[in-house]
Design a protein around this motif. Sequence first.
Motif, PDB file in Angstrom:
ATOM      1  N   GLU A   1       0.819  -1.205   0.000  1.00 53.77           N
ATOM      2  CA  GLU A   1       0.000   0.000   0.000  1.00 53.77           C
ATOM      3  C   GLU A   1       0.861   1.266   0.000  1.00 53.77           C
ATOM      4  N   LEU A   2       2.101   1.122   0.448  1.00 54.03           N
ATOM      5  CA  LEU A   2       2.963   2.288   0.638  1.00 54.03           C
ATOM      6  C   LEU A   2       3.772   2.631  -0.600  1.00 54.03           C
ATOM      7  N   PHE A   3       4.085   1.601  -1.425  1.00 59.17           N
ATOM      8  CA  PHE A   3       4.936   1.811  -2.601  1.00 59.17           C
ATOM      9  C   PHE A   3       4.274   1.180  -3.814  1.00 59.17           C
ATOM     10  N   THR A   4       4.377   1.868  -4.943  1.00 56.39           N
ATOM     11  CA  THR A   4       3.848   1.326  -6.185  1.00 56.39           C
ATOM     12  C   THR A   4       4.791   0.254  -6.717  1.00 56.39           C
ATOM     13  N   ALA A   5       4.349  -0.432  -7.741  1.00 56.74           N
ATOM     14  CA  ALA A   5       5.195  -1.454  -8.363  1.00 56.74           C
ATOM     15  C   ALA A   5       6.456  -0.852  -8.971  1.00 56.74           C
ATOM     16  N   GLN A   6       6.461   0.451  -9.163  1.00 57.17           N
ATOM     17  CA  GLN A   6       7.649   1.148  -9.689  1.00 57.17           C
ATOM     18  C   GLN A   6       8.539   1.709  -8.574  1.00 57.17           C
ATOM     19  N   GLY A   7       8.226   1.371  -7.315  1.00 59.90           N
ATOM     20  CA  GLY A   7       9.050   1.818  -6.202  1.00 59.90           C
ATOM     21  C   GLY A   7       8.760   3.224  -5.735  1.00 59.90           C
ATOM     22  N   ARG A   8       7.697   3.845  -6.225  1.00 59.29           N
ATOM     23  CA  ARG A   8       7.355   5.203  -5.834  1.00 59.29           C
ATOM     24  C   ARG A   8       6.558   5.201  -4.537  1.00 59.29           C
ATOM     25  N   PRO A   9       6.809   6.173  -3.649  1.00 55.99           N
ATOM     26  CA  PRO A   9       5.917   6.314  -2.490  1.00 55.99           C
ATOM     27  C   PRO A   9       4.501   6.627  -2.970  1.00 55.99           C
ATOM     28  N   SER A  10       3.531   6.154  -2.233  1.00 58.53           N
ATOM     29  CA  SER A  10       2.138   6.371  -2.624  1.00 58.53           C
ATOM     30  C   SER A  10       1.797   7.865  -2.599  1.00 58.53           C
ATOM     31  N   ASP A  11       0.713   8.200  -3.296  1.00 58.98           N
ATOM     32  CA  ASP A  11       0.261   9.595  -3.303  1.00 58.98           C
ATOM     33  C   ASP A  11      -0.032  10.082  -1.890  1.00 58.98           C
ATOM     34  N   LEU A  12      -0.562   9.197  -1.046  1.00 57.15           N
ATOM     35  CA  LEU A  12      -0.884   9.582   0.332  1.00 57.15           C
ATOM     36  C   LEU A  12       0.378   9.965   1.085  1.00 57.15           C
ATOM     37  N   ILE A  13       1.430   9.172   0.949  1.00 56.22           N
ATOM     38  CA  ILE A  13       2.691   9.471   1.639  1.00 56.22           C
ATOM     39  C   ILE A  13       3.260  10.800   1.166  1.00 56.22           C
ATOM     40  N   ARG A  14       3.224  11.038  -0.125  1.00 56.02           N
ATOM     41  CA  ARG A  14       3.871  12.238  -0.664  1.00 56.02           C
ATOM     42  C   ARG A  14       3.226  13.523  -0.182  1.00 56.02           C
ATOM     43  N   GLN A  15       1.989  13.439   0.281  1.00 57.88           N
ATOM     44  CA  GLN A  15       1.354  14.631   0.855  1.00 57.88           C
ATOM     45  C   GLN A  15       2.064  15.088   2.125  1.00 57.88           C
ATOM     46  N   ALA A  16       2.720  14.160   2.825  1.00 55.03           N
ATOM     47  CA  ALA A  16       3.337  14.482   4.113  1.00 55.03           C
ATOM     48  C   ALA A  16       4.823  14.788   4.008  1.00 55.03           C
ATOM     49  N   LEU A  17       5.379  14.822   2.790  1.00 52.16           N
ATOM     50  CA  LEU A  17       6.824  14.954   2.624  1.00 52.16           C
ATOM     51  C   LEU A  17       7.239  16.390   2.336  1.00 52.16           C
ATOM     52  N   PRO A  18       8.386  16.810   2.857  1.00 53.45           N
ATOM     53  CA  PRO A  18       8.947  18.118   2.497  1.00 53.45           C
ATOM     54  C   PRO A  18       9.712  18.010   1.199  1.00 53.45           C
ATOM     55  N   SER A  19      10.292  19.122   0.777  1.00 59.73           N
ATOM     56  CA  SER A  19      11.128  19.143  -0.411  1.00 59.73           C
ATOM     57  C   SER A  19      12.523  18.709  -0.045  1.00 59.73           C
ATOM     58  N   PRO A  20      13.284  18.136  -0.987  1.00 56.18           N
ATOM     59  CA  PRO A  20      14.666  17.784  -0.695  1.00 56.18           C
ATOM     60  C   PRO A  20      15.498  19.024  -0.477  1.00 56.18           C
ATOM     61  N   ARG A  21      16.587  18.830   0.256  1.00 52.88           N
ATOM     62  CA  ARG A  21      17.448  19.957   0.634  1.00 52.88           C
ATOM     63  C   ARG A  21      18.354  20.349  -0.508  1.00 52.88           C
ATOM     64  N   GLN A  22      18.594  21.666  -0.592  1.00 59.51           N
ATOM     65  CA  GLN A  22      19.607  22.182  -1.486  1.00 59.51           C
ATOM     66  C   GLN A  22      20.510  23.089  -0.672  1.00 59.51           C
ATOM     67  N   GLN A  23      21.797  22.991  -0.945  1.00 63.75           N
ATOM     68  CA  GLN A  23      22.773  23.742  -0.157  1.00 63.75           C
ATOM     69  C   GLN A  23      23.087  25.063  -0.839  1.00 63.75           C
ATOM     70  N   ALA A  24      22.956  26.148  -0.112  1.00 65.30           N
ATOM     71  CA  ALA A  24      23.337  27.454  -0.645  1.00 65.30           C
ATOM     72  C   ALA A  24      24.831  27.645  -0.489  1.00 65.30           C
ATOM     73  N   PRO A  25      25.521  28.161  -1.509  1.00 65.43           N
ATOM     74  CA  PRO A  25      26.961  28.347  -1.408  1.00 65.43           C
ATOM     75  C   PRO A  25      27.307  29.429  -0.405  1.00 65.43           C
ATOM     76  N   ALA A  26      28.443  29.243   0.255  1.00 64.92           N
ATOM     77  CA  ALA A  26      28.900  30.224   1.236  1.00 64.92           C
ATOM     78  C   ALA A  26      29.738  31.280   0.535  1.00 64.92           C
ATOM     79  N   ALA A  27      29.563  32.507   0.932  1.00 65.21           N
ATOM     80  CA  ALA A  27      30.319  33.598   0.336  1.00 65.21           C
ATOM     81  C   ALA A  27      31.585  33.850   1.132  1.00 65.21           C
ATOM     82  N   ALA A  28      32.658  34.160   0.414  1.00 65.40           N
ATOM     83  CA  ALA A  28      33.916  34.460   1.087  1.00 65.40           C
ATOM     84  C   ALA A  28      33.880  35.874   1.639  1.00 65.40           C
ATOM     85  N   LYS A  29      34.695  36.104   2.673  1.00 66.65           N
ATOM     86  CA  LYS A  29      34.746  37.420   3.300  1.00 66.65           C
ATOM     87  C   LYS A  29      36.147  37.993   3.137  1.00 66.65           C
TER      88      LYS A  29
END
Length: 711
Positions: A345-373
């Motif tokens: 019920e949690l994963f499709t035959a293609q290995g995807r999380p179900s639509d229900l699960i994806r409603q509760a998920l945040p976005s993946p993280r992206q790292q902002a570059p640090a600026a030199a001083k």
Amino acid sequence: MTLSLPATDRAGAATVFPDWEQTAAQAAARVPTEAVGACWRALNYLSAAQLYLADNPRLARPLRREDVKETPRGHWGVCPPVNWMLANLGPLAACRPPGAELVVLHGAGHAGPSALAHAYLTGALDQAVGTPGWSMPALRALTAGFPHPERFGGEITPLIPGIRHTGGQLGPALAVAQGMVLDAPHRLVVPLIGDGELETGAMAAAWLARRALARGDHGAVLPVVLANGLRMGGPSLLAGMSGEDVRGYFTGLGYEPLIHDGTDLAGFRRLLAAAFARLRPLGEPGRQPVIVLTMPKGHTGPNEVAGRRIAGTPAVHKTPLKDPRRSDAEFTALAQWLASYRPAELFTAQGRPSDLIRQALPSPRQQAPAAAKPAPAMGGQPWHRVSAVIRERAAAGEFRLFSPDEIASNRLNLADDGALPPWAVEILNEEICHAWLQGYTETGRDALLATYEAFAPINTSLLAQHLKHRRLAYRTGTGGLPSINYLITSLGWRNTYTHQNPGLASAMLELEDSFVHVYTPADAPRAAAVLAAMLTGRDRVNFLITDKHPGPAFPPGPFRDELTDGAAIWPQLTDRGRPDLVLASAGDIPARELTAAAQTLRTTRPDVTFRYVHINDLAVLGPAPQWPYGLREQTFARLFGTATPVLLAVPTYPAAVRALLAARGQADRFTVVGYRDPGRPTTPAGLLEHCRLSAPALSAQATHMLKEHGR
């Protein structure tokens, strides 16, 4: 673990403390409780599957023995309560205010299966497993490959996408979280703290430590105590306290405890919303919320097998079922355990999380570059220049100085009126200062820890663990973070017997870590220049050893080479031609004594030729490849010769320096003189004599070495 797209720490950062109460209300309206529950089941299932499954990752057919790993490995017990928090925080991260950031900090390093499972669900693991997007091959790689010895490992490290703190440092998670939100009003950090961690000194101090932080534009910390009842080997101390005692404990610390057992998902979401409504910026007076989750360790796993009790015992810590491939009873228990999550019920035959699960998920993280001083300029009198460097760096913004109640004692003048500026924080705890420093730099800001030489070794373990974290993070391409910077002063050479321990520098050199630099400048002007370079650097762990007391200043001509190469010849004390003896110093007190000895030798032994070398960074004595910044063989020979005896005076224990030279095959011709414990109280002059580091003792040693070599 970052559960949202992070706001930059610089341009565009929020200037007003976010409305986290509104965030909770939006999350409750947008994300149904069923979605959070499905996400929790999926995280639990993936955590258990990673420990046990070699194939059939979705249980698309009944479990077979060949689907089970030959040797299950990993940690199960901490995963369910961690997964509970990840599932419940996901909707809040997704509904965060614009520009806000929610970071989950794993205190326990054993929750690796949870972090990997979460990274898969959010899609952050896509590229790491080498398959595009969610897929059945990717899901199989996640479960069958655990503990991924060549890729992620089985515990919390930055090799897992989204991890900002390597779990298992044992105690500093709360203080690291505090460091992360300093001067970052847009950031909320949620440290997940095991109840065993509450028994560490660093954690015990961190509850009180927030009182040392002045009000300002800070973010918030929401501690979550995973009061699951067990340490690794037995009941935790918290487990022996009644609910009333637990409430009284956290109330006494100045917090508002919100206690829940995890049996009512809707009720916990309301409790979490109440905690968000009570959030205050770090440093604000009043009670802060703390969530105490009393979910049992290993919850949702097997209770007992073949008459052997599992739940509530240390058996849940790692793999509750030791050999299900061969044991009939354990195989049956494993099949029932995994099936209880209803993975189809949690994963499709293609290995995807179900639509229900994806409603509760945040976005993946992206790292902002640090600026030199830019590097700050220097000015003022010799030791005052060190203070000037710190003040000028602070004036540029996004900087903190942490010190264990020793700023004045270390003669650092940080404000014209002598007061403590808002960017400097004191607390009488070395570990908390390091954790604040670690959290601040890990979120892209520069910081400095100023401390006594004798007490800095308290942080040896924390530094060794954080170096592991940085090495792993660097491998993932997420380097470029500000350096970890220690200013080590109030040296034992001028202090009481109990305040003599230069062991931190030795311990760091023994790690043979290419990030480590141990700076030993010859005077205060040089120390100020080294500090300025440290505070603008990246991807280093720097230790500056310098005496706070007035001392001689040496000609500045060779310093450019000292700074760039790590060592240089001092021409004013060097004779032409091939030397009979090389005199080498590292540090200001050894330079003071050895230069005096050199002057004496030039008078008493005019027939002998000398070369004088000063070493500004002890780490350059190490050879490649362990020390990529080490002196090249040609440069090493130019400085120290190839057969000439060398007398080397250092401010540290000599053994670690001898080890660096031995790695080059050069130890036999070097006589290294450094700190030796006198075994009793003595005067500074007496200590130098005992260590054979006074000018007369060094002169005598040099004369002896010349005689040994026929001069």
